[in-house]
Design an enzyme around this catalytic site. Structure first.
Site, PDB file in Angstrom:
ATOM      1  N   HIS A 129      -7.037  -2.448   4.843  1.00  0.00           N
ATOM      2  CA  HIS A 129      -6.263  -1.102   5.837  1.00  0.00           C
ATOM      3  C   HIS A 129      -6.153  -0.076   5.260  1.00  0.00           C
ATOM      4  O   HIS A 129      -6.803   1.045   5.685  1.00  0.00           O
ATOM      5  CB  HIS A 129      -4.740  -1.861   5.554  1.00  0.00           C
ATOM      6  CG  HIS A 129      -3.627  -0.628   5.920  1.00  0.00           C
ATOM      7  ND1 HIS A 129      -3.663  -0.868   7.598  1.00  0.00           N
ATOM      8  CD2 HIS A 129      -2.726   0.138   5.524  1.00  0.00           C
ATOM      9  CE1 HIS A 129      -2.885   0.458   7.704  1.00  0.00           C
ATOM     10  NE2 HIS A 129      -2.214   0.369   7.208  1.00  0.00           N
ATOM     11  N   ASP A 154       5.727   4.079   5.484  1.00  0.00           N
ATOM     12  CA  ASP A 154       6.781   2.792   5.562  1.00  0.00           C
ATOM     13  C   ASP A 154       6.750   1.418   5.305  1.00  0.00           C
ATOM     14  O   ASP A 154       7.508   1.272   5.607  1.00  0.00           O
ATOM     15  CB  ASP A 154       6.490   2.901   7.461  1.00  0.00           C
ATOM     16  CG  ASP A 154       4.339   2.392   7.432  1.00  0.00           C
ATOM     17  OD1 ASP A 154       3.608   2.892   6.372  1.00  0.00           O
ATOM     18  OD2 ASP A 154       4.463   2.072   8.570  1.00  0.00           O
ATOM     19  N   HIS A 155       6.204   2.350   3.961  1.00  0.00           N
ATOM     20  CA  HIS A 155       6.087   0.921   3.049  1.00  0.00           C
ATOM     21  C   HIS A 155       6.458   0.983   1.712  1.00  0.00           C
ATOM     22  O   HIS A 155       6.492   0.464   1.026  1.00  0.00           O
ATOM     23  CB  HIS A 155       4.342   0.130   2.901  1.00  0.00           C
ATOM     24  CG  HIS A 155       4.339  -0.341   4.450  1.00  0.00           C
ATOM     25  ND1 HIS A 155       4.307  -2.095   4.719  1.00  0.00           N
ATOM     26  CD2 HIS A 155       3.192  -0.027   5.398  1.00  0.00           C
ATOM     27  CE1 HIS A 155       3.761  -1.944   5.511  1.00  0.00           C
ATOM     28  NE2 HIS A 155       3.408  -1.374   6.457  1.00  0.00           N
ATOM     29  N   HIS A 174       7.050  -6.269  11.626  1.00  0.00           N
ATOM     30  CA  HIS A 174       5.665  -4.961  11.520  1.00  0.00           C
ATOM     31  C   HIS A 174       5.314  -5.216  12.645  1.00  0.00           C
ATOM     32  O   HIS A 174       4.134  -4.636  13.116  1.00  0.00           O
ATOM     33  CB  HIS A 174       4.500  -4.930  10.605  1.00  0.00           C
ATOM     34  CG  HIS A 174       4.279  -3.448   9.933  1.00  0.00           C
ATOM     35  ND1 HIS A 174       3.055  -2.911  11.224  1.00  0.00           N
ATOM     36  CD2 HIS A 174       4.103  -2.448   9.438  1.00  0.00           C
ATOM     37  CE1 HIS A 174       2.882  -1.326  10.828  1.00  0.00           C
ATOM     38  NE2 HIS A 174       3.872  -1.377   9.872  1.00  0.00           N
ATOM     39  N   HIS A 196       0.556  -1.260   0.153  1.00  0.00           N
ATOM     40  CA  HIS A 196       0.127   0.075   0.069  1.00  0.00           C
ATOM     41  C   HIS A 196       0.854   1.628  -0.300  1.00  0.00           C
ATOM     42  O   HIS A 196       2.116   1.655  -0.044  1.00  0.00           O
ATOM     43  CB  HIS A 196      -0.948  -0.093   1.194  1.00  0.00           C
ATOM     44  CG  HIS A 196      -0.373  -0.104   2.696  1.00  0.00           C
ATOM     45  ND1 HIS A 196       0.357  -1.219   2.820  1.00  0.00           N
ATOM     46  CD2 HIS A 196      -0.531   0.859   3.516  1.00  0.00           C
ATOM     47  CE1 HIS A 196       0.929  -0.819   3.981  1.00  0.00           C
ATOM     48  NE2 HIS A 196       0.129   0.685   4.518  1.00  0.00           N
ATOM     49  N   HIS A 217      -5.977  -1.653  11.950  1.00  0.00           N
ATOM     50  CA  HIS A 217      -5.143  -2.662  11.608  1.00  0.00           C
ATOM     51  C   HIS A 217      -5.887  -3.733  12.320  1.00  0.00           C
ATOM     52  O   HIS A 217      -6.644  -3.342  13.389  1.00  0.00           O
ATOM     53  CB  HIS A 217      -3.755  -2.650  12.575  1.00  0.00           C
ATOM     54  CG  HIS A 217      -2.226  -1.722  11.696  1.00  0.00           C
ATOM     55  ND1 HIS A 217      -1.687  -1.919  10.957  1.00  0.00           N
ATOM     56  CD2 HIS A 217      -2.333  -0.273  11.776  1.00  0.00           C
ATOM     57  CE1 HIS A 217      -1.134  -0.827  10.705  1.00  0.00           C
ATOM     58  NE2 HIS A 217      -0.729  -0.153  11.235  1.00  0.00           N
ATOM     59  N   ASP A 254      -0.228  -4.472   5.699  1.00  0.00           N
ATOM     60  CA  ASP A 254      -1.126  -3.964   6.736  1.00  0.00           C
ATOM     61  C   ASP A 254      -2.520  -4.248   6.346  1.00  0.00           C
ATOM     62  O   ASP A 254      -2.831  -3.994   5.486  1.00  0.00           O
ATOM     63  CB  ASP A 254      -1.082  -2.793   7.272  1.00  0.00           C
ATOM     64  CG  ASP A 254       0.408  -2.080   7.503  1.00  0.00           C
ATOM     65  OD1 ASP A 254       1.148  -3.118   8.184  1.00  0.00           O
ATOM     66  OD2 ASP A 254       0.853  -0.888   8.189  1.00  0.00           O
TER      67      ASP A 254
END
Length: 872
Positions: free
Chosen positions: A175, A88-89, A469, A84, A447, A196
């Site tokens: 998510h 942070d991804h 994660h 996504h 989450h 996530d």
């Protein structure tokens, strides 16, 4: 001195079978191990490499925010999958594509790429203009980001794509918009990466579901909340509204730090719906501020089809209202809010009176949300409502501890003039702002909580689970909970929690399954009752897919053309005859097939046939007739053709070239090259010459004539073991001749049966059974005595080869076996053994001895049987 072993060493299952490195799944954690942030993982199996996500740590700057790319050779990566668009991804993706030796392909969903473009572009601008350091390292520029966008390929949910023999299928993760779980299949190994994900029903996203009908071997899942449990959704919404209205009622301002996209849209739907049902709040504005807010809302309006039924229903409802009003300019989309206003920046924000402000970024490190925090924190009437997950080391995490002061990173004067780089020197770092505002935390992070995550893991039922994660303490608590559930399971689940730069190697031995296609698919497969029936064909491998087909189907099903290579070899022998050659070949390969010879009569017959329907041609008589060379043809093992030319003593070998036939042909040539010099061949050749020359009646001495029956029997076993292995045993019980069995069944005296009845009743047996057992034992004893008188120590020998059994009766060397190939092979070996070792139990050929010396002995056995019956 002996040392005490650990209990784990005593209880561990020992697996002595070595593991092929290609059968091991390797998992490398380059980021997101025992932490939340900079998610990046590598999986390798069967020579294929897949990278999962490429994010940056929101609490770090420069190269320290990147995953540990130096620990792995990115040029070997085949596929990079982005789950996504969150930073942070995905925010390290431009760096991977523009600054490293990455050569693979990148995949994400359509909605993810649409938002990723604007989100990363805005992130680059904010990072370069609002930094907590004067010497910030620029990892990539806006040009790097835009130039690498064409390299990203988009795919749809629930569609399977094969890239370099790797199958990938994205599923909705729930998510954020476009978030995907990826099912990765490599050589039959199914790996599910959740990224996530959320299983909670909300106002616009489809919750994550377990892929149906697929057996998952490895599950890679997040562990953000460990085993913590969130309150029900309705309770959290009520608590959120209570906190917001409480701040507004005391005349304060509400700051809600959120990511620009994701949970912000869900919160806007909740607020807009609440404001619509509460007219007293409609005079208080709701602001949604961000550089990309307005542009990314267009993306949400575009991808309504990827959202849940609630959004689709709301869209149809507002479209109907717009059509009913007749005003085409009226707002008709579910994302056209009635009570929410969008702001591009704070320059146009009139900071007077109460309001609700949703500002990014959610971690309060820099940007608009940090500037508003520093502006509103000193006022005790204001309040901050945290709705997302707060990463360790960020201002959002520190604020949850309600510190008395916060450092000033972003600041504005009363006139709106900005002071940049406040944290650039030690003196400026000392500037602190008092915090008097309230801080509330109500989690709306998309989450899974502990219960939802555990239920999902149980539903997937993968034998291997890898947790990523999540902070270390949360991850370990979840691991302990999962391992505690193993007590009730037959197959224990293995749980791994790798840290950054850790490598996990897991052995997986997958069965290779070939799909039968074409003509072979129409043939019924062999059953267990079939005696050694094999299915032969061509095994074609395309990537990791195996197909078995007939050679004729290669063009249609594999797109391959076939070429047959015919191999020929000529060997000239000086003196060996075809009889000797055939004897040597039968000793090695068993029975060989004779195909005939080209006699002159056949050639003449072929030459005098009519040509093209014309009448036969009358030949003129020849002055001299040249004798036609005779050629004898044999087939060995059904694949090697042997032609023997008697006049030139030339042997011609012909076979179709392949791995199996080449091996047989090599063995045939080895026999032919030694047929004139081997001791066995010399002995056989002398015997053949002795039969043809009757003027010499001198018999050759037998070098084994001094051996006794036991020694001869041992020599026979030795030769059989050399050919068929050690699974050979003597047969203790003899065969009862058929003539004796017939006499026993036809002759039955009723008076004898009545006399024996009283004795057999006491023993619990019927008279017929008792009489039959006694007579059988005596007949077998008489048969054994007869064989021993002939010098035969055992009635026979039993030979086991795999599941086939062959029995050899030593009196006449008769072979019994259901498998014809094994029977012929054993018969030939027995004959060669008798001729090579000794004359066994008498003189002459075994078959001759069986016919000449057995009749009188059988008559003795029959008379013995008659005597037993008369006495009974």
């Amino acid at each position: 001195m002996a040392t005490k072993r650990k209990a784990s060493a005593l209880n561990a299952a020992v697996d002595d079978e070595p593991v092929d490195p290609s059968d091991e799944l390797a998992f490398y954690c380059l980021g997101g191990g025992n932490e939340v942030g900079r998610s990046c993982h590598i999986i390798q199996y069967k020579g294929k490499t897949v990278m999962l996500d490429a994010g940056m740590h929101p609490a770090k700057e420069g190269f320290s925010a990147l995953p540990f790319f130096d620990e792995f050779d990115l040029s070997t990566v085949d596929i990079l999958l982005i789950s996504h668009f969150h930073v942070d991804h995905s925010s390290a993706l431009p760096y991977v594509l523009s600054k490293t030796n990455f050569k693979g392909r990148v995949f994400m969903t359509h909605a993810t790429k649409a938002i990723y473009k604007w989100l990363i572009q805005d992130n680059v601008r904010v990072s370069n203009t609002a930094s907590s350091s004067d010497q910030r390292t620029t990892l990539y520029t806006e040009h790097d980001h835009l130039s690498t966008l064409p390299l990203i390929e988009t795919i749809d949910f629930n569609t399977t794509h094969t890239v370099n023999s790797i199958r990938i299928t994205p599923f909705p993760a729930g998510h954020v918009l476009g978030a995907a779980m990826f099912l990765i299949s490599i050589a039959g190994l199914n790996i599910l990466f959740t990224g996530d994900y959320s299983r909670e029903e909300d106002r616009h996203l489809i919750p994550a579901e377990v892929p149906k009908g697929i057996k998952i071997d490895v599950l890679i899942t997040e562990s953000t909340f460990g085993i913590s449990t969130n309150p029900p959704r309705l309770e959290r919404e009520a608590a959120l509204m209570k906190s917001i209205t409480g701040i507004l009622n005391r005349g304060g301002r509400v700051l809600m730090p959120v990511f620009a996209l994701g949970r912000a849209q869900e919160l806007l739907l909740i607020l807009d719906e609440y404001w619509e049902t509460h007219p007293e709040l409609q005079k208080i504005p709701i602001y949604y501020i961000g550089n990309t807010a307005r542009r990314c809302m267009v993306v949400y309006q575009t991808y309504i089809g990827a959202m849940n039924d609630n959004i689709k229903r709301l869209f149809r409802q507002r479209m109907a209202e717009a059509e009913a009003s007749g005003d085409k300019s009226a707002s008709a989309g579910p994302w056209d809010f009635k009570f929410v206003r969008s702001l591009r920046s704070l320059e146009r924000f009139d900071d007077v009176g109460g309001c609700v402000m949703l500002a990014s970024p959610g971690m309060l490190q820099t940007g608009t949300s940090r500037e508003l925090l520093e502006r509103w924190a000193p006022n005790e009437r204001n309040g901050v409502v945290m709705t997302g997950y707060s990463v360790e080391g960020t201002m959002a995490k520190q604020l949850l501890n309600e510190p008395e002061q916060i450092p000033a990173v972003m600041s504005r004067s009363a006139g709106g003039v900005s002071r940049r780089g406040l944290a650039g020197t030690d003196e400026e770092q000392k500037i602190m702002i008092p915090r008097r505002c309230t801080v509330d935390e109500i989690s709306f992070a998309a989450h899974v909580d502990g219960v939802e995550n555990r239920n999902f893991i149980e539903e997937v039922a993968a034998p291997v689970v890898i947790l990523v994660h999540g902070e270390k303490h949360q991850m370990m608590r979840l691991k302990s909970k999962l391992l505690s559930l193993n007590a009730d399971k037959a197959v224990k689940v293995k749980v791994y929690t790798p840290a950054n730069c850790d490598e996990v190697r897991i052995p997986f031995r997958k069965d290779k399954i070939a799909k039968v296609v074409g003509k072979l698919a129409q043939v019924a497969p062999p059953s267990d009752q079939d005696d050694g029936r094999l299915m032969s064909g061509v095994l074609v491998q395309n990537g990791f897919d195996l197909s078995l087909m007939a050679p004729d189907d290669l063009r249609e099903y594999a797109g391959l053309t076939t070429t047959t290579i015919t191999c020929k070899q000529h060997i000239t022998l000086s003196s060996a005859s075809m009889d000797l050659i055939r004897w040597a070949l039968e000793g090695t390969f068993g029975a060989i097939e004779e195909l005939g010879s080209n006699e002159r009569s056949k050639v003449k017959e072929e030459s005098t046939k009519a040509v093209n329907g014309e009448q036969e041609i009358k030949e003129e008589p020849a002055d001299e007739e040249i004798p036609m060379e005779e050629t004898q043809t044999y087939l060995v093992m059904g694949c090697v053709l042997i032609r023997y030319h008697s006049r030139t003593r030339e042997v011609e070998l012909e076979w179709e070239g392949n791995m199996m036939n080449d091996g047989v042909a090599d063995a045939v040539m080895a026999v032919l090259l030694t047929v004139e010099s081997s001791p066995a061949s010399v002995k056989q050749s002398a015997k053949l010459k002795h039969h043809h020359h009757h003027h010499s009646d001198l018999e050759l001495p037998n070098p084994h004539a001094h051996q006794g029956p036991e020694e001869t029997f041992e020599n026979l076993l030795m030769m059989l073991e050399a050919q068929f292995g050690s699974n050979i045993a003597p047969i203790e019980r003899p065969r009862i001749p058929s003539g004796i069995r017939a006499n026993r069944t036809t002759k039955a005296d009723p008076s004898v049966s009545a006399a024996v009845k009283t004795k057999s009743d006491a023993a619990g047996e019927t008279p017929a059974e008792s009489q039959e057992d006694e007579s059988t034992e005596e007949i077998e004893a008489a048969e054994l005595a007869r064989l021993q008188a002939l010098g035969i120590p055992y009635p026979g020998i039993e030979i086991k080869v795999d599941k086939h059994v062959a029995r050899v009766w030593l009196e006449n060397f008769e072979v019994e076996c259901a498998n014809t190939v094994l029977r012929d092979r054993v018969r030939v070996v027995i004959e060669r053994a008798v001729e090579t070792v000794s004359s066994m139990w008498g003189e002459g050929h075994p078959a001759a001895r069986a016919s000449n010396g057995t009749q009188g002995n059988k008559e003795v056995a029959v008379s013995k049987s008659n005597e037993i019956e008369a006495r009974a």
